[in-house]
Write a protein that holds these residues in place. Structure first.
Motif, PDB file in Angstrom:
ATOM      1  N   GLY A  83     104.582 -66.993  92.172  1.00  0.00           N
ATOM      2  CA  GLY A  83     105.822 -66.281  92.484  1.00  0.00           C
ATOM      3  C   GLY A  83     107.029 -66.915  91.823  1.00  0.00           C
ATOM      4  N   ARG A  84     108.168 -66.250  91.987  1.00  0.00           N
ATOM      5  CA  ARG A  84     109.398 -66.708  91.343  1.00  0.00           C
ATOM      6  C   ARG A  84     110.432 -67.243  92.316  1.00  0.00           C
ATOM      7  NH1 ARG A  84     110.720 -61.879  86.938  1.00  0.00           N
ATOM      8  NH2 ARG A  84     109.042 -62.401  85.446  1.00  0.00           N
ATOM      9  N   GLY A  85     110.233 -67.005  93.615  1.00  0.00           N
ATOM     10  CA  GLY A  85     111.297 -67.265  94.573  1.00  0.00           C
ATOM     11  C   GLY A  85     111.313 -68.669  95.160  1.00  0.00           C
TER      12      GLY A  85
ATOM     13  N   HIS B 108     102.877 -61.659 101.478  1.00  0.00           N
ATOM     14  CA  HIS B 108     104.029 -61.538 102.377  1.00  0.00           C
ATOM     15  C   HIS B 108     104.230 -62.829 103.177  1.00  0.00           C
ATOM     16  CE1 HIS B 108     106.938 -59.666 105.110  1.00  0.00           C
ATOM     17  NE2 HIS B 108     106.295 -60.314 106.080  1.00  0.00           N
ATOM     18  N   PHE B 109     103.140 -63.405 103.645  1.00  0.00           N
ATOM     19  CA  PHE B 109     103.232 -64.618 104.457  1.00  0.00           C
ATOM     20  C   PHE B 109     103.866 -65.767 103.676  1.00  0.00           C
ATOM     21  CE2 PHE B 109     101.156 -68.689 105.635  1.00  0.00           C
ATOM     22  CZ  PHE B 109     101.726 -68.848 106.885  1.00  0.00           C
ATOM     23  N   VAL B 110     103.468 -65.944 102.423  1.00  0.00           N
ATOM     24  CA  VAL B 110     103.950 -67.099 101.676  1.00  0.00           C
ATOM     25  C   VAL B 110     105.293 -66.837 100.999  1.00  0.00           C
ATOM     26  CG1 VAL B 110     102.820 -66.586  99.457  1.00  0.00           C
ATOM     27  CG2 VAL B 110     103.224 -68.951 100.123  1.00  0.00           C
ATOM     28  N   ALA B 111     105.552 -65.603 100.568  1.00  0.00           N
ATOM     29  CA  ALA B 111     106.748 -65.332  99.762  1.00  0.00           C
ATOM     30  C   ALA B 111     107.894 -64.706 100.538  1.00  0.00           C
ATOM     31  CB  ALA B 111     106.377 -64.418  98.589  1.00  0.00           C
ATOM     32  N   LYS B 112     107.599 -63.995 101.621  1.00  0.00           N
ATOM     33  CA  LYS B 112     108.646 -63.226 102.294  1.00  0.00           C
ATOM     34  C   LYS B 112     108.938 -63.664 103.730  1.00  0.00           C
ATOM     35  CE  LYS B 112     108.904 -60.447  98.699  1.00  0.00           C
ATOM     36  NZ  LYS B 112     110.085 -60.484  97.798  1.00  0.00           N
ATOM     37  N   ALA B 113     107.906 -64.064 104.454  1.00  0.00           N
ATOM     38  CA  ALA B 113     108.081 -64.361 105.879  1.00  0.00           C
ATOM     39  C   ALA B 113     109.082 -65.501 106.094  1.00  0.00           C
ATOM     40  CB  ALA B 113     106.738 -64.718 106.506  1.00  0.00           C
ATOM     41  N   GLU B 114     109.903 -65.365 107.126  1.00  0.00           N
ATOM     42  CA  GLU B 114     110.997 -66.309 107.360  1.00  0.00           C
ATOM     43  C   GLU B 114     110.577 -67.431 108.314  1.00  0.00           C
ATOM     44  OE1 GLU B 114     114.478 -64.220 108.565  1.00  0.00           O
ATOM     45  OE2 GLU B 114     114.604 -63.025 106.740  1.00  0.00           O
TER      46      GLU B 114
ATOM     47  N   LYS C 251     118.448 -63.336  92.822  1.00  0.00           N
ATOM     48  CA  LYS C 251     117.122 -62.758  92.609  1.00  0.00           C
ATOM     49  C   LYS C 251     116.020 -63.683  93.110  1.00  0.00           C
ATOM     50  CE  LYS C 251     118.205 -59.748  88.676  1.00  0.00           C
ATOM     51  NZ  LYS C 251     117.946 -59.466  87.235  1.00  0.00           N
ATOM     52  N   ALA C 252     116.228 -64.992  92.976  1.00  0.00           N
ATOM     53  CA  ALA C 252     115.213 -65.955  93.403  1.00  0.00           C
ATOM     54  C   ALA C 252     115.360 -66.357  94.863  1.00  0.00           C
ATOM     55  CB  ALA C 252     115.277 -67.202  92.522  1.00  0.00           C
TER      56      ALA C 252
END
Length: 469
Positions: free
Chosen positions: A371-373, A64-70, A163-164
């Motif tokens: 990840g893909r994002g 979550h920290f690396v892929a989602k957190a803003e 999606k990315a």
């Protein structure tokens, strides 16, 4: 203050740019994981090593920290610079080094993946490519700007972009355009106006070189043998007189006796006495040197030579004694009085970014993000650079201490659970033939190894050791 205490202060400094306090644990865990000598530094094996008793929960938290957190990867890099750059001594010269690096990646849905040239593989293949700018001195270098190159088909594909998580403001831009925009941002924030270095992939672009001059920056960039110049002592006739209609002519006139020529043809026409042996770096086993010539030329535009007259600049030619023709060419706007040994030294400072990439990929997991994002790709890179930055700062401080010795400061890190096999390890990975760029580096240090940041936290039984010099 010991190394562990300085690491804590460093993380406190970086965490102030994260926004929410609940992200601080993610920063500490991720940076610690990146500094461990793991064969794979993606989220799952790092989580298992940092917190083996709660590996699943830590995995989710780090993901979550690396892929989602803003949080802003640009702010993270800015804070890394604030810590490291003041420890650099640029009194003997400073340089901006522009380059790009590739990461082999399969599939269509990982952000930016396309069939393009990958320097890591030395050929065209599916990969991601990122453009970087490093600030370098004679002591070392550090990436200070980083952005993924988004190919045209990706930039135009709204579904894959969504999606990315590609930001709406990101549009297709060439690598040179990305580099120039990042450099303009750095200068607007008060960065120093050092000389710019780049390889021929950037230097061959006349608009790129002109943009650097328009920003008031000197440069020493590689070019290809096909670049056309007006040779020394040859100046074309002025443009045709203005007739009063349309745009005033700007293209210099040529005659059979006044013609531009390729830099290769110019090099081949020079007498042997124009070349001299020049040394530019004290290597581990020997002094690096080569055979060079430097002449003053004017760029003549594209391959057809159809462009307005440009100011004089240096053409530096590298021609190994036993080769049939020159191996490298550089154009530089360094002052006319610059001696050839300084021209050679500056042009060859670009090797430092290759060391950056090597250390970041081998020791800090730069290419291990799964990840893909868009956000995760840039967050992971910024954190890899942050981990690298701390060891760089430690090395810079140690270099200033006369007679400094290696020191070992222990930090407790729990051991891995018995029989744990991290995702991506050889036990689970598909066959890769003879190609393995992610193998963990040896922990043995040669006695004659050159001074460089020792970028590993080494576990000894149940402890992890910072190694600095």
């Amino acid at each position: 203050m010991n190394t562990a205490e300085r690491f804590d202060l460093y993380l406190d400094h970086l965490s102030k740019g994260l926004g929410h306090a609940d992200r601080h644990a993610g920063l500490r865990g991720y940076c610690t994981g990146l500094m461990l000598p793991l064969s794979r530094k993606s989220v799952e094996p790092m989580a298992a090593r940092v917190d083996p008793m709660h590996a699943s929960a830590r995995h989710q938290a780090l993901h979550h920290f690396v892929a989602k957190a803003e949080w802003s990867h640009e702010e993270m890099l800015r804070r890394v610079c604030q810590w490291v750059i003041p420890k650099m001594d640029c009194s003997q010269g400073g340089w901006w080094i522009i380059d790009d690096t590739g990461f082999p990646k399969k599939g269509r849905h990982s952000v930016g993946v396309a069939r393009q040239y990958c320097g890591m593989l030395g050929k065209q293949d599916n990969c991601q490519v990122a453009v970087s700018i490093s600030l370098a001195s004679t002591q070392g270098s550090l990436p200070v700007a980083w952005q993924l190159y988004l190919p045209e088909d990706w930039a135009a594909d709204a579904e894959r972009r969504a999606k990315a998580g590609v930001p709406d403001e990101v549009r297709f831009a060439t690598k040179t355009q990305i580099a120039l925009e990042r450099l303009r941002t750095l200068l607007a924030e008060g960065a120093p106006r050092h000389c710019v270095l780049a390889d021929a992939g950037y230097g061959v672009d006349n608009a790129f070189r002109q943009a650097l001059s328009d920003m008031g920056l000197l440069y020493a960039v590689g070019v290809t043998s096909a670049v056309v110049v007006w040779p020394p002592g040859v100046k074309p006739l002025p443009p045709e007189p203005y007739s009063g209609m349309g745009r005033p002519p700007v293209m210099p006139r040529r005659t059979p006796a006044l013609q531009p020529m390729s830099v290769r043809a110019l090099a081949m026409s020079l007498p042997s006495r124009a070349f001299q042996n020049v040394s530019w770096h004290e290597g581990t086993n020997e002094t690096l040197s080569g055979r060079f010539a430097a002449v003053r030329v004017r760029h003549a535009g594209g391959n057809a030579g159809k462009a307005r007259l440009r100011p004089e600049q240096w053409l530096l030619i590298e021609w190994p004694a036993n080769d049939a023709e020159p191996s490298k060419y550089f154009l530089s706007t360094l002052p006319e009085e610059t001696p050839i040994n300084e021209l050679v030294s500056v042009a060859h400072q670009r090797w430092r970014i290759e060391r950056d990439y090597q250390d970041l990929k081998q020791d800090f997991g730069l290419g291990h993000y799964e990840g893909r994002g868009w956000r995760g790709f840039h967050h992971h890179a910024a954190l890899s650079i942050a981990a690298y930055g701390f060891l760089m700062a430690e090395r810079l401080v140690a270099d200033k201490s006369v007679g400094s010795k290696k020191n070992f400061i222990a930090r407790q890190v729990p051991a891995l659970p018995e029989n744990y096999i991290p995702r991506g390890s050889p036990a689970r990975a598909a066959a890769r033939g003879n190609l393995d760029h992610d193998t963990a580096p040896s922990t043995e240090l040669s006695a004659d190894r050159p001074t460089r940041p020792v970028s590993l936290l080494r576990p000894r039984k149940r402890k992890v050791t910072f190694v600095t010099q």
